[in-house]
Every structure is written in structure tokens, then in C-alpha cells.
Design an enzyme around this catalytic site. Structure first.
Site, PDB file in Angstrom:
ATOM      1  CE  LYS A  57      -7.421  -9.091 -12.905  1.00  0.00           C
ATOM      2  NZ  LYS A  57      -8.140  -9.165 -14.212  1.00  0.00           N
ATOM      3  CD  GLU A 113       2.113  -1.660  -7.327  1.00  0.00           C
ATOM      4  OE1 GLU A 113       1.953  -2.406  -8.318  1.00  0.00           O
ATOM      5  OE2 GLU A 113       1.212  -0.944  -6.876  1.00  0.00           O
ATOM      6  CG  ASP A 114       2.422  -3.758 -12.338  1.00  0.00           C
ATOM      7  OD1 ASP A 114       2.109  -3.291 -11.214  1.00  0.00           O
ATOM      8  OD2 ASP A 114       1.636  -3.734 -13.300  1.00  0.00           O
ATOM      9  CB  ILE A 115       3.806   0.279 -13.349  1.00  0.00           C
ATOM     10  CG1 ILE A 115       4.145   1.671 -13.886  1.00  0.00           C
ATOM     11  CG2 ILE A 115       2.315   0.083 -13.217  1.00  0.00           C
ATOM     12  CD1 ILE A 115       3.716   1.882 -15.337  1.00  0.00           C
ATOM     13  CG  ASP A 117       0.896   6.234 -13.725  1.00  0.00           C
ATOM     14  OD1 ASP A 117       1.330   7.384 -13.808  1.00  0.00           O
ATOM     15  OD2 ASP A 117       0.085   5.784 -14.552  1.00  0.00           O
ATOM     16  N   GLY A 119       1.794   7.202  -7.972  1.00  0.00           N
ATOM     17  CA  GLY A 119       2.302   6.905  -6.628  1.00  0.00           C
ATOM     18  C   GLY A 119       1.206   6.723  -5.587  1.00  0.00           C
ATOM     19  CB  THR A 121      -1.331   2.111  -6.057  1.00  0.00           C
ATOM     20  OG1 THR A 121      -2.340   2.500  -6.983  1.00  0.00           O
ATOM     21  CG2 THR A 121      -1.572   0.680  -5.610  1.00  0.00           C
ATOM     22  CE  LYS A 145       3.395   5.038 -17.598  1.00  0.00           C
ATOM     23  NZ  LYS A 145       1.996   5.199 -18.061  1.00  0.00           N
ATOM     24  CG  ASP A 173      -3.950  -4.262 -17.848  1.00  0.00           C
ATOM     25  OD1 ASP A 173      -3.323  -3.680 -16.931  1.00  0.00           O
ATOM     26  OD2 ASP A 173      -5.164  -4.116 -18.027  1.00  0.00           O
TER      27      ASP A 173
HETATM   28  C1  PRP Z   1      -1.400  -0.440 -11.707  1.00  0.00           C
HETATM   29  C2  PRP Z   1      -0.190  -0.975 -10.982  1.00  0.00           C
HETATM   30  C3  PRP Z   1      -0.223  -0.259  -9.677  1.00  0.00           C
HETATM   31  C4  PRP Z   1      -0.974   1.019  -9.971  1.00  0.00           C
HETATM   32  C5  PRP Z   1      -0.024   2.160  -9.961  1.00  0.00           C
HETATM   33  O1  PRP Z   1      -2.512  -1.208 -11.337  1.00  0.00           O
HETATM   34  O2  PRP Z   1      -0.245  -2.368 -10.834  1.00  0.00           O
HETATM   35  O3  PRP Z   1      -0.867  -1.021  -8.675  1.00  0.00           O
HETATM   36  O4  PRP Z   1      -1.548   0.894 -11.273  1.00  0.00           O
HETATM   37  O5  PRP Z   1      -0.682   3.364 -10.278  1.00  0.00           O
HETATM   38  P1  PRP Z   1      -0.537   4.658  -9.394  1.00  0.00           P
HETATM   39  O6  PRP Z   1       0.910   4.824  -9.061  1.00  0.00           O
HETATM   40  O7  PRP Z   1      -1.040   5.768 -10.295  1.00  0.00           O
HETATM   41  O8  PRP Z   1      -1.381   4.483  -8.189  1.00  0.00           O
HETATM   42  P2  PRP Z   1      -3.857  -1.172 -12.195  1.00  0.00           P
HETATM   43  O9  PRP Z   1      -4.814  -0.217 -11.569  1.00  0.00           O
HETATM   44  O10 PRP Z   1      -3.524  -0.934 -13.634  1.00  0.00           O
HETATM   45  O11 PRP Z   1      -4.420  -2.616 -11.972  1.00  0.00           O
HETATM   46  P3  PRP Z   1      -3.803  -4.017 -12.444  1.00  0.00           P
HETATM   47  O12 PRP Z   1      -2.495  -4.185 -11.720  1.00  0.00           O
HETATM   48  O13 PRP Z   1      -4.835  -5.002 -12.021  1.00  0.00           O
HETATM   49  O14 PRP Z   1      -3.612  -3.950 -13.935  1.00  0.00           O
END
Ligand code: PRP
Length: 192
Positions: A57, A113-115, A117, A119, A121, A145, A173
Site C-alpha cells: 500500500k 516504492e515508498d521504501i 529496506d 531490498g 521486495t 535504508k 505506516d
Molecule cells: C514496505 C514497502 C516495501 C517493502 C520494502 O511494504 O512498501 O514494499 O516494505 O521492504 P524490503 O525492502 O525489506 O523488502 P510493507 O510490507 O510495509 O507493506 P505496506 O506497503 O502495505 O505498508
């Protein structure tokens, strides 16, 4: 209005009427999103339309603002993924929850992507989308990050590098709280 400013050792969110502390202000986000849109518009000029794929999301606000600042033809898709609930958190196993609707074959794809972390995903999504044979595939993330990286994955357009802190707002979130804050704020373990 209640906001999340901390979380307990068990992970439970602690809400209060105090805003989380600002890490990246609304003005800084707006300025950087405008710069990213200019970079992307320049790089994709004369390449036809691109497909922006927002990762739900968290990317919904960033995608909305970024896409409206582009000066090139674009279409919008969404994809949703989640970690395997029964897997070890550190395994990085990702599963597809909702695929894109449109055909991306021979099209220029930009994952939004928003973030980033660990990597995992972004690495998973890149491999998955490459199997659909797009003309090209790049990624854009608002924050990363870097020190948390577990896999080597390229972010072609990056807003901000941040430290290993839990951040909320602008789509991000904590336990579904504070996604709609206009800035990116930090929430901390309660005993810090
Ligand atoms: C967050 C973000 C990325 C993922 C990155 O999603 O939107 O898709 O984590 O993390 P990674 O680099 O460790 O893989 P989240 O699982 O929090 O779901 P959301 O977007 O629905 O909040």
C-alpha cells in the site's frame, strides 16, 4: 486526532495527540518529488509512454504526487505483495497478493516504492516483472535504508537515504497508523 509516536517492546503502537518527530518535512518531500519527476521525464523523453507500477500500500501517495509532476505520457498500474506470514522475518520471502492488470510486454516499466529496506521486495518485483518481457525496467523509491540492505538491488531514482529508524507518513505506516501524515516522521521504541 491521534498519532503514533512510539511502540512498545511487543510491537504494540502507542497513540497520542502528539505528532511524530519530523525527519523529512513536507516541503523537502515536495521539492525532491519535483526533482525526481524532472529526472524521469528527461530520461524517458521520446520513449513513448511509460508504465508506473505503484507497490501497495505504501507507495500510493508518492505515486500520486510523482505521476502528476511528470511531463511525459504515462499509465498507472498497482501491484501488491507481502511477506510470507509463516516464514522467518529475515528470510525475505515475498509473495504476490495482487498482480498488475495491464499488459507490460515491450513497455517501459518504472516500479514506484515508498521504501526500500532489506531490498527483498524490490528484488522479487524486478524478477517477477522481467518475466513479462518489458522493454525496460527501472525503480524509483522515496526513501531507502541503505544500512539495512540484505540484497544488492539497484534504485535508479532515489528520494532520500535514511538511517535505520522506523518511519511513518507520506504512505508509510506502523501497524497501519499514520500513513496520511504529510511529512515523514520517526516513531521510536517506548523505552528509548
Ligand atoms: C514496505 C514497502 C516495501 C517493502 C520494502 O511494504 O512498501 O514494499 O516494505 O521492504 P524490503 O525492502 O525489506 O523488502 P510493507 O510490507 O510495509 O507493506 P505496506 O506497503 O502495505 O505498508
Amino acid at each position: 486526532m491521534c498519532y503514533l509516536t512510539a511502540f512498545t517492546n511487543s510491537g504494540a503502537p502507542t497513540v497520542s495527540d502528539t505528532l511524530p518527530s519530523v525527519l523529512i518535512s513536507e516541503a523537502e518531500i515536495e521539492s525532491r518529488v519535483t526533482e525526481l519527476a524532472a529526472d524521469i521525464s528527461r530520461d524517458y523523453q521520446d520513449k513513448g509512454d511509460i508504465v508506473l507500477i505503484g507497490v501497495l500500500k505504501g507507495a500510493f501517495i508518492f505515486l500520486a504526487d510523482l505521476s502528476r509532476r511528470l511531463t511525459i505520457p504515462r499509465t498507472i498500474e498497482f501491484i501488491a505483495v507481502s511477506s510470507y506470514p509463516d516464514s522467518d522475518v529475515s528470510s525475505g520471502a515475498v509473495r504476490l497478493v495482487m498482480d498488475v492488470r495491464g499488459n507490460i510486454e515491450d513497455r517501459h516499466v518504472l516500479i514506484v516504492e515508498d521504501i526500500v529496506d532489506t531490498g527483498h521486495t524490490l528484488a522479487y518485483l524486478t524478477e517477477l516483472l522481467e518475466s513479462h518481457h518489458p522493454a525496460s525496467i527501472r525503480s524509483c523509491a522515496l526513501v531507502r535504508k541503505a544500512e539495512r540492505a540484505e540484497v544488492d538491488v539497484e534504485v535508479d531514482y532515489l528520494g532520500f537515504d535514511i538511517g535505520d529508524e522506523w518511519v511513518v507518513g507520506y504512505g508509510l505506516d506502523y501497524a497501519e497508523h499514520d500513513r496520511t501524515l504529510p511529512f515523514i516522521g520517526v516513531v521510536k521504541p517506548q523505552d528509548q
